[in-house]
Design a protein around this motif. Structure first.
Motif, PDB file in Angstrom:
ATOM      1  N   VAL A  29       0.844  -1.201   0.000  1.00 36.38           N
ATOM      2  CA  VAL A  29       0.000   0.000   0.000  1.00 36.38           C
ATOM      3  C   VAL A  29       0.878   1.250   0.000  1.00 36.38           C
ATOM      4  O   VAL A  29       0.665   2.178  -0.793  1.00 36.38           O
ATOM      5  N   LEU A  30       1.865   1.279   0.870  1.00 29.91           N
ATOM      6  CA  LEU A  30       2.737   2.450   0.950  1.00 29.91           C
ATOM      7  C   LEU A  30       3.539   2.648  -0.333  1.00 29.91           C
ATOM      8  O   LEU A  30       3.675   3.777  -0.821  1.00 29.91           O
ATOM      9  N   LYS A  31       4.041   1.570  -0.884  1.00 28.83           N
ATOM     10  CA  LYS A  31       4.795   1.680  -2.142  1.00 28.83           C
ATOM     11  C   LYS A  31       3.894   2.187  -3.263  1.00 28.83           C
ATOM     12  O   LYS A  31       4.345   2.933  -4.140  1.00 28.83           O
ATOM     13  N   GLY A  32       2.614   1.839  -3.226  1.00 31.26           N
ATOM     14  CA  GLY A  32       1.651   2.342  -4.198  1.00 31.26           C
ATOM     15  C   GLY A  32       1.444   3.848  -4.095  1.00 31.26           C
ATOM     16  O   GLY A  32       0.964   4.477  -5.036  1.00 31.26           O
ATOM     17  N   HIS A  33       1.807   4.415  -2.964  1.00 30.84           N
ATOM     18  CA  HIS A  33       1.725   5.867  -2.757  1.00 30.84           C
ATOM     19  C   HIS A  33       3.082   6.543  -2.915  1.00 30.84           C
ATOM     20  O   HIS A  33       3.228   7.718  -2.570  1.00 30.84           O
ATOM     21  N   GLY A  34       4.069   5.803  -3.404  1.00 29.56           N
ATOM     22  CA  GLY A  34       5.369   6.406  -3.691  1.00 29.56           C
ATOM     23  C   GLY A  34       6.386   6.341  -2.565  1.00 29.56           C
ATOM     24  O   GLY A  34       7.473   6.914  -2.679  1.00 29.56           O
ATOM     25  N   PHE A  35       6.073   5.653  -1.483  1.00 30.64           N
ATOM     26  CA  PHE A  35       7.040   5.505  -0.396  1.00 30.64           C
ATOM     27  C   PHE A  35       8.001   4.378  -0.736  1.00 30.64           C
ATOM     28  O   PHE A  35       7.598   3.350  -1.279  1.00 30.64           O
ATOM     29  N   ASP A  36       9.278   4.556  -0.392  1.00 27.53           N
ATOM     30  CA  ASP A  36      10.236   3.470  -0.577  1.00 27.53           C
ATOM     31  C   ASP A  36      10.531   2.826   0.780  1.00 27.53           C
ATOM     32  O   ASP A  36       9.977   3.222   1.803  1.00 27.53           O
ATOM     33  N   GLU A  37      11.411   1.833   0.761  1.00 27.98           N
ATOM     34  CA  GLU A  37      11.714   1.089   1.998  1.00 27.98           C
ATOM     35  C   GLU A  37      12.265   2.001   3.101  1.00 27.98           C
ATOM     36  O   GLU A  37      11.938   1.827   4.277  1.00 27.98           O
ATOM     37  N   GLU A  38      13.096   2.961   2.744  1.00 30.55           N
ATOM     38  CA  GLU A  38      13.650   3.880   3.748  1.00 30.55           C
ATOM     39  C   GLU A  38      12.557   4.773   4.340  1.00 30.55           C
ATOM     40  O   GLU A  38      12.564   5.058   5.544  1.00 30.55           O
ATOM     41  N   ASP A  39      11.623   5.203   3.500  1.00 31.87           N
ATOM     42  CA  ASP A  39      10.499   6.003   4.002  1.00 31.87           C
ATOM     43  C   ASP A  39       9.674   5.179   4.992  1.00 31.87           C
ATOM     44  O   ASP A  39       9.244   5.684   6.033  1.00 31.87           O
ATOM     45  N   ILE A  40       9.449   3.925   4.648  1.00 31.20           N
ATOM     46  CA  ILE A  40       8.648   3.047   5.510  1.00 31.20           C
ATOM     47  C   ILE A  40       9.354   2.854   6.850  1.00 31.20           C
ATOM     48  O   ILE A  40       8.712   2.879   7.913  1.00 31.20           O
ATOM     49  N   TRP A  41      10.666   2.702   6.817  1.00 29.46           N
ATOM     50  CA  TRP A  41      11.434   2.610   8.075  1.00 29.46           C
ATOM     51  C   TRP A  41      11.234   3.889   8.889  1.00 29.46           C
ATOM     52  O   TRP A  41      11.011   3.844  10.101  1.00 29.46           O
ATOM     53  N   ASP A  42      11.311   5.051   8.225  1.00 31.56           N
ATOM     54  CA  ASP A  42      11.136   6.326   8.931  1.00 31.56           C
ATOM     55  C   ASP A  42       9.758   6.414   9.587  1.00 31.56           C
ATOM     56  O   ASP A  42       9.647   6.811  10.754  1.00 31.56           O
ATOM     57  N   ILE A  43       8.727   6.048   8.849  1.00 31.66           N
ATOM     58  CA  ILE A  43       7.364   6.093   9.403  1.00 31.66           C
ATOM     59  C   ILE A  43       7.272   5.194  10.630  1.00 31.66           C
ATOM     60  O   ILE A  43       6.756   5.603  11.679  1.00 31.66           O
ATOM     61  N   ALA A  44       7.781   3.967  10.492  1.00 30.70           N
ATOM     62  CA  ALA A  44       7.742   3.017  11.611  1.00 30.70           C
ATOM     63  C   ALA A  44       8.576   3.524  12.787  1.00 30.70           C
ATOM     64  O   ALA A  44       8.143   3.447  13.947  1.00 30.70           O
ATOM     65  N   GLY A  45       9.758   4.055  12.502  1.00 32.10           N
ATOM     66  CA  GLY A  45      10.624   4.552  13.570  1.00 32.10           C
ATOM     67  C   GLY A  45       9.985   5.691  14.342  1.00 32.10           C
ATOM     68  O   GLY A  45      10.053   5.733  15.580  1.00 32.10           O
ATOM     69  N   ILE A  46       9.352   6.610  13.645  1.00 31.02           N
ATOM     70  CA  ILE A  46       8.691   7.745  14.308  1.00 31.02           C
ATOM     71  C   ILE A  46       7.538   7.248  15.170  1.00 31.02           C
ATOM     72  O   ILE A  46       7.405   7.628  16.339  1.00 31.02           O
ATOM     73  N   ALA A  47       6.699   6.373  14.610  1.00 29.63           N
ATOM     74  CA  ALA A  47       5.570   5.848  15.380  1.00 29.63           C
ATOM     75  C   ALA A  47       6.047   5.087  16.609  1.00 29.63           C
ATOM     76  O   ALA A  47       5.488   5.250  17.707  1.00 29.63           O
ATOM     77  N   ALA A  48       7.078   4.279  16.461  1.00 31.38           N
ATOM     78  CA  ALA A  48       7.584   3.489  17.586  1.00 31.38           C
ATOM     79  C   ALA A  48       8.248   4.370  18.641  1.00 31.38           C
ATOM     80  O   ALA A  48       8.006   4.217  19.844  1.00 31.38           O
ATOM     81  N   PHE A  49       9.076   5.307  18.189  1.00 28.04           N
ATOM     82  CA  PHE A  49       9.758   6.196  19.124  1.00 28.04           C
ATOM     83  C   PHE A  49       8.756   7.006  19.939  1.00 28.04           C
ATOM     84  O   PHE A  49       8.900   7.161  21.155  1.00 28.04           O
ATOM     85  N   PHE A  50       7.739   7.531  19.266  1.00 29.12           N
ATOM     86  CA  PHE A  50       6.782   8.341  20.003  1.00 29.12           C
ATOM     87  C   PHE A  50       5.847   7.505  20.869  1.00 29.12           C
ATOM     88  O   PHE A  50       5.244   8.034  21.801  1.00 29.12           O
ATOM     89  N   GLY A  51       5.772   6.193  20.613  1.00 34.19           N
ATOM     90  CA  GLY A  51       5.095   5.320  21.567  1.00 34.19           C
ATOM     91  C   GLY A  51       5.810   5.369  22.912  1.00 34.19           C
ATOM     92  O   GLY A  51       5.192   5.481  23.966  1.00 34.19           O
ATOM     93  N   LEU A  52       7.142   5.313  22.865  1.00 34.12           N
ATOM     94  CA  LEU A  52       7.957   5.472  24.079  1.00 34.12           C
ATOM     95  C   LEU A  52       7.725   6.856  24.689  1.00 34.12           C
ATOM     96  O   LEU A  52       7.446   6.983  25.888  1.00 34.12           O
ATOM     97  N   SER A  53       7.835   7.869  23.870  1.00 34.30           N
ATOM     98  CA  SER A  53       7.685   9.239  24.354  1.00 34.30           C
ATOM     99  C   SER A  53       6.315   9.454  24.989  1.00 34.30           C
ATOM    100  O   SER A  53       6.203  10.038  26.077  1.00 34.30           O
ATOM    101  N   ASN A  54       5.259   8.973  24.317  1.00 35.90           N
ATOM    102  CA  ASN A  54       3.896   9.122  24.850  1.00 35.90           C
ATOM    103  C   ASN A  54       3.760   8.457  26.210  1.00 35.90           C
ATOM    104  O   ASN A  54       3.166   9.027  27.134  1.00 35.90           O
ATOM    105  N   ARG A  55       4.305   7.294  26.335  1.00 36.34           N
ATOM    106  CA  ARG A  55       4.162   6.567  27.593  1.00 36.34           C
ATOM    107  C   ARG A  55       4.937   7.243  28.723  1.00 36.34           C
ATOM    108  O   ARG A  55       4.442   7.370  29.843  1.00 36.34           O
TER     109      ARG A  55
END
Length: 193
Positions: free
Chosen positions: A148-174
């Motif tokens: 789905v993400l690749k269909g919107h023009g995201f590459d593997e590095e972009d997907i890592w960035d999205i996941a990293g931000i979401a995961a990091f802020f899970g820590l921050s939120n908690r």
């Protein structure tokens, strides 16, 4: 009524600026000089200097890097996932940054309330859908999500960035919730006009 600026910043001890290690104090003073105030996250996390350094090094690696995600899109991820995690501090603080980076006084409230109805592109909604899945149900992430993400023009590095931000802020939120971190009053007016 107690104003936020008069309320306690954290349930844990907050060290005085002059008692902090030099590198941490210098970073906080630089932020204060640039923004005109000290965001409470810096004061609260200074309680544990080694963790402060690690937190902000990872934060900067994710949020300040060049790449296909704009700085505004990175903030969209933070605001949406932080709203889902009920993190008052991060929604308010990063909502302020999002308003400034997107040059849109309405976008942060829209993203925090319901990003699916916000004034976002289909690409940005797909990005946040994935970030939400990482934030709430990462064990279910699979190839179809990448497709789905690749269909919107995201590459593997972009997907890592999205996941990293979401995961990091899970820590921050908690940690923000556990420490009862209070948003600074200054955030409320930022980027609103």
């Amino acid at each position: 009524m107690t104003r936020m600026s008069e309320a306690r910043v954290s349930r844990f001890p907050v060290p005085k600026l002059e008692e902090m290690p030099d590198d941490i104090r210098e970073r906080i003073e630089a932020v204060q000089e640039k923004s005109g105030f000290i965001p409470n996250v810096f004061l609260v996390l200074a309680h544990r200097p080694d963790e402060f350094r690690a937190f902000f090094a990872y934060h900067d690696a994710l949020m300040e890097k060049p790449g296909n995600l704009t700085k505004a899109e990175r903030e969209m991820i933070v605001v949406a996932t932080s709203a889902r995690n009920e993190c008052q501090y991060c929604v308010i603080a990063h909502g302020a940054i999002l308003r400034i980076r997107a040059k849109n006084p309405l976008i942060a409230d829209q993203v925090a309330t319901n990003y699916r109805k916000a004034d976002l592109t289909d690409r940005q909604k797909a990005m946040i859908d994935f970030a939400m899945k990482v934030s709430q149900n990462a064990q279910a992430v699979g190839d179809a999500d990448f497709d789905v993400l690749k269909g919107h023009g995201f590459d593997e590095e972009d997907i890592w960035d999205i996941a990293g931000i979401a995961a990091f802020f899970g820590l921050s939120n908690r940690m923000a919730n556990v420490t009862t971190m209070r948003p600074n009053d200054e955030f409320y007016a930022m980027g609103r006009g």
